[in-house]
Structures are given as C-alpha cells and as structure tokens.
Design a protein around this motif. Structure first.
Motif, short mmCIF file in Angstrom:
data_model
loop_
_atom_site.label_atom_id
_atom_site.label_comp_id
_atom_site.label_asym_id
_atom_site.label_seq_id
_atom_site.Cartn_x
_atom_site.Cartn_y
_atom_site.Cartn_z
N GLY A 144 -4.90 24.39 -46.61
CA GLY A 144 -3.77 25.30 -46.60
C GLY A 144 -3.99 26.54 -45.76
N GLU A 145 -5.26 26.87 -45.46
CA GLU A 145 -5.56 28.04 -44.64
C GLU A 145 -5.60 27.66 -43.17
OE1 GLU A 145 -8.36 30.54 -47.79
OE2 GLU A 145 -9.30 29.38 -46.19
N GLY A 146 -4.96 28.48 -42.33
CA GLY A 146 -4.93 28.21 -40.90
C GLY A 146 -5.04 29.50 -40.11
N ILE A 147 -4.48 29.50 -38.90
CA ILE A 147 -4.47 30.69 -38.07
C ILE A 147 -3.06 30.94 -37.57
CG2 ILE A 147 -6.88 30.50 -37.35
CD1 ILE A 147 -5.95 29.20 -34.77
N CYS A 148 -2.66 32.21 -37.55
CA CYS A 148 -1.34 32.58 -37.05
C CYS A 148 -1.30 32.44 -35.52
CB CYS A 148 -1.02 34.02 -37.44
SG CYS A 148 -0.94 34.32 -39.21
N ALA A 149 -0.10 32.31 -35.01
CA ALA A 149 0.08 32.21 -33.56
C ALA A 149 -0.42 33.47 -32.88
CB ALA A 149 1.55 31.97 -33.23
N HIS A 150 -1.29 33.32 -31.88
CA HIS A 150 -1.85 34.49 -31.22
C HIS A 150 -2.40 34.12 -29.85
CE1 HIS A 150 -5.50 32.60 -32.75
NE2 HIS A 150 -6.18 33.31 -31.87
N VAL A 151 -2.57 35.14 -29.02
CA VAL A 151 -3.31 35.07 -27.77
C VAL A 151 -4.57 35.91 -27.97
CG1 VAL A 151 -3.34 35.71 -25.33
CG2 VAL A 151 -1.27 34.72 -26.34
N ASP A 152 -5.72 35.40 -27.60
CA ASP A 152 -6.97 36.12 -27.82
C ASP A 152 -6.97 37.45 -27.07
OD1 ASP A 152 -7.54 33.66 -29.05
OD2 ASP A 152 -9.66 33.87 -28.58
N LEU A 153 -7.67 38.41 -27.63
CA LEU A 153 -7.71 39.76 -27.08
C LEU A 153 -8.22 39.79 -25.65
CD1 LEU A 153 -9.25 41.58 -30.19
CD2 LEU A 153 -6.88 41.76 -29.39
N LEU A 154 -7.71 40.74 -24.87
CA LEU A 154 -8.12 40.89 -23.49
C LEU A 154 -9.52 41.46 -23.34
CD1 LEU A 154 -4.87 42.11 -21.71
CD2 LEU A 154 -5.94 39.86 -21.63
N ARG A 155 -10.15 41.85 -24.44
CA ARG A 155 -11.54 42.30 -24.37
C ARG A 155 -12.48 41.12 -24.06
NH1 ARG A 155 -12.43 44.10 -30.58
NH2 ARG A 155 -10.51 45.18 -30.01
N GLU A 219 -1.83 28.18 -32.61
CA GLU A 219 -1.78 28.39 -34.05
C GLU A 219 -2.08 27.09 -34.78
OE1 GLU A 219 2.14 28.85 -35.92
OE2 GLU A 219 3.03 28.34 -33.97
N ILE A 220 -2.51 27.22 -36.03
CA ILE A 220 -2.71 26.07 -36.91
C ILE A 220 -2.09 26.42 -38.26
CG2 ILE A 220 -4.36 24.56 -38.08
CD1 ILE A 220 -6.34 25.13 -35.85
N ASN A 221 -0.97 25.80 -38.56
CA ASN A 221 -0.29 25.99 -39.83
C ASN A 221 -0.63 24.80 -40.73
OD1 ASN A 221 1.45 26.32 -42.00
ND2 ASN A 221 3.14 27.07 -40.75
N ARG A 222 -1.43 25.06 -41.75
CA ARG A 222 -1.89 23.96 -42.60
C ARG A 222 -1.17 23.92 -43.95
NH1 ARG A 222 -7.64 21.98 -43.00
NH2 ARG A 222 -8.15 23.91 -44.10
N LYS A 223 -0.03 24.59 -44.01
CA LYS A 223 0.76 24.51 -45.23
C LYS A 223 1.47 23.15 -45.28
CE LYS A 223 1.53 29.50 -45.46
NZ LYS A 223 2.53 30.60 -45.43
N PRO A 224 1.82 22.70 -46.47
CA PRO A 224 2.47 21.39 -46.59
C PRO A 224 3.70 21.27 -45.69
CG PRO A 224 1.86 22.21 -48.76
CD PRO A 224 1.60 23.34 -47.79
N GLY A 225 3.79 20.13 -45.01
CA GLY A 225 4.94 19.87 -44.16
C GLY A 225 4.78 20.22 -42.70
N PHE A 226 3.64 20.86 -42.34
CA PHE A 226 3.45 21.30 -40.96
C PHE A 226 2.40 20.48 -40.21
CE2 PHE A 226 5.47 24.97 -42.85
CZ PHE A 226 6.29 25.43 -41.84
N GLN A 227 1.55 19.80 -40.94
CA GLN A 227 0.49 19.02 -40.30
C GLN A 227 0.94 17.57 -40.15
OE1 GLN A 227 -2.74 19.81 -38.99
NE2 GLN A 227 -1.71 21.78 -38.93
N ILE A 228 1.82 17.35 -39.20
CA ILE A 228 2.39 16.02 -38.95
C ILE A 228 1.87 15.49 -37.63
CG2 ILE A 228 4.49 14.65 -38.76
CD1 ILE A 228 4.17 15.98 -41.47
N TRP A 229 1.35 14.26 -37.65
CA TRP A 229 0.91 13.64 -36.41
C TRP A 229 1.31 12.17 -36.43
CZ3 TRP A 229 -0.49 15.61 -31.96
CH2 TRP A 229 -1.05 14.77 -31.00
N GLU A 230 2.03 11.75 -35.39
CA GLU A 230 2.52 10.39 -35.27
C GLU A 230 3.29 9.94 -36.52
OE1 GLU A 230 -0.84 7.97 -34.23
OE2 GLU A 230 -0.79 8.62 -32.12
#
Length: 251
Positions: A144-155, A219-230
């Motif tokens: 259920g834990e993932g990462i929000c949509a983001h672009v890595d820092l310019l540092r 991003e990686i949304n691992r909440k139910p209903g978002f991890q769909i493949w084929e």
C-alpha cells in the motif's frame, strides 16, 4: 564480521580471480559475466531517455543483495515510519559494485556499442563520469505504500538508476508542463498527455536521463485498484528499492 560481509558481496557480484570455487556452476550464475551477458535494455518509445532492464539481477543475486542490505543494520530497531536510509559520498562497497555492473551492462548491451549518446541506455558523457553515482537511497515499502508523482531535485545531476526488489509493481510516468522545477512532489501534469506504465519486476533496473529525468514525473501508487498490469491487479507485498544518483558539484 567483515569476512561475512565480503562473502556476501562475492556471492552477489562474483568471486575474485584468486578465489577457489567448489561449485563452478554457482559461480557462473552469480558472476558479473552472467550479469552482462543475458540481461538486455529496452527503451520506452514514448519517453526519450527512459530505459529499463527486467532481469538485471537474478533471484539468487536479489536474495543475497537484500541480505547484504540487512547486514548494514540501517533499519534495525527503526520506528514504523522510518523506512528510508540515505547515504552520500563514501558509499557501501556493494553499491559501488552495482554502479560498476550498470556501466558494464550499458557497454555490453547491443545498443551500448553505438557510442553516440543517443541510442544507449545512458549518454556517453554520463556513463564515463567518475564516480558514476555518489548518492544512495534505500527505501522499504510495506503493502500500500508507494511514492507520489515527482521529478527528482535539481541538486542531483542527470542520470538516475532505480533497482527494484521483492514485490512487483507498476511505475507510472506523466509529462510535466515545463522542465523540472527542482522540488520533489511538485510540478503540474500535462492534461493532454497520457500516463506511461512500466512494470518493475523483482530485480529490474530503470535508467532515467535527459527528458525522462527532467520532463517526466514518476510515481508508484500501490493502493488497491491502481496496480493493474495486463488486465489484472498485482498482489502487493513488501518492496525494497535502491536509487543511485550523483550530486551536483557544490558551488
């Protein structure tokens, strides 16, 4: 303790030339040569600069690499919300070996021989920088834990590597309206573009450079209903990721 740690590294990345090997089959399966002969990079046509390799690490290599990370003791006694270890500069030996393996794989892949910086998984100027990476993040995600949509820092410089372990998951990429603003988790999505999904199987490697690094959020949304493949939903378990980046020179 150090001998045990060295043995783990040897099992992941191969034994040194002066080591005696009782089981040559096991050695071949875990050596660097095995790593660079079979895996291949695939480009993502919709996103310039996005490449992935689904079988970067074998099952045995993944298992021993996870054991080596646990050996670091970063997450022992950690609180429930402490699931990240970050290191700068002088990185663990195993992460340096991973960097070397990535460089070898790019060089020995079919596309890597082109040498023009456009048709290889990393542009030539990034591939030969020293060090290739000097910043490391290890994240452990529960179901259920993932990462929000983001672009890595310019540092951080161009060229980012992500190695995915344990649970399979789908990473989605979406274009931002302008180049990276240097603030993680910020940047508006371009409503006219579609999201591009990439399946991260255990042991897979993703490389981002150029447009993929600066102009696309991931991003990686691992909440139910978002991890769909084929057409089916992936069963989400604990997942470990390793991110390798290079800090920009300090001014």
């Amino acid at each position: 303790m150090m001998d045990d740690h060295k043995a783990m590294l040897e099992q992941v990345f191969g034994l040194s030339s002066d080591s005696e090997v009782e089981d040559s089959t096991l050695e071949d399966d875990r050596s660097l040569n095995h790593l660079v002969q079979n895996p291949i990079f695939q480009s993502v046509p919709q996103i310039n600069g996005l490449w992935f390799c689904r079988d970067f690490l074998s099952s045995d290599q993944q298992y021993i690499l996870l054991s080596t990370i646990r050996h670091e003791g970063w997450f022992e006694g950690a609180s429930k919300n402490q699931n990240q270890a970050m290191r700068f500069g002088d990185l663990p030996a195993w992460s340096t070996e991973l960097s070397d393996s990535i460089r070898e794989l790019v060089l020995f892949s079919d596309d890597g021989f082109q040498g023009d910086g456009q048709t290889s998984a990393l542009p030539w100027d990034l591939l030969w920088r020293e060090p290739l990476f000097n910043q490391l993040i290890v994240n452990v995600y529960e179901p259920g834990e993932g990462i929000c949509a983001h672009v890595d820092l310019l540092r951080f410089e161009d060229g980012i590597a992500i190695i995915s372990l344990e649970s399979s998951c789908v990473m989605h990429f979406s274009r931002v309206e302008s180049a990276a603003d240097g603030v993680e988790n910020e940047g508006k999505s371009d409503s006219s573009s579609t999201r591009v999904p990439i399946l991260l199987a255990p042991g897979s490697l993703v490389l981002m450079s150029g447009e993929a690094r600066y102009n696309w959020k991931h991003e990686i949304n691992r909440k139910p209903g978002f991890q769909i493949w084929e057409g089916r939903e992936l069963d989400q378990m604990k997942r470990t990721s390793i991110t390798l980046r290079k800090l920009c020179p300090s001014e």
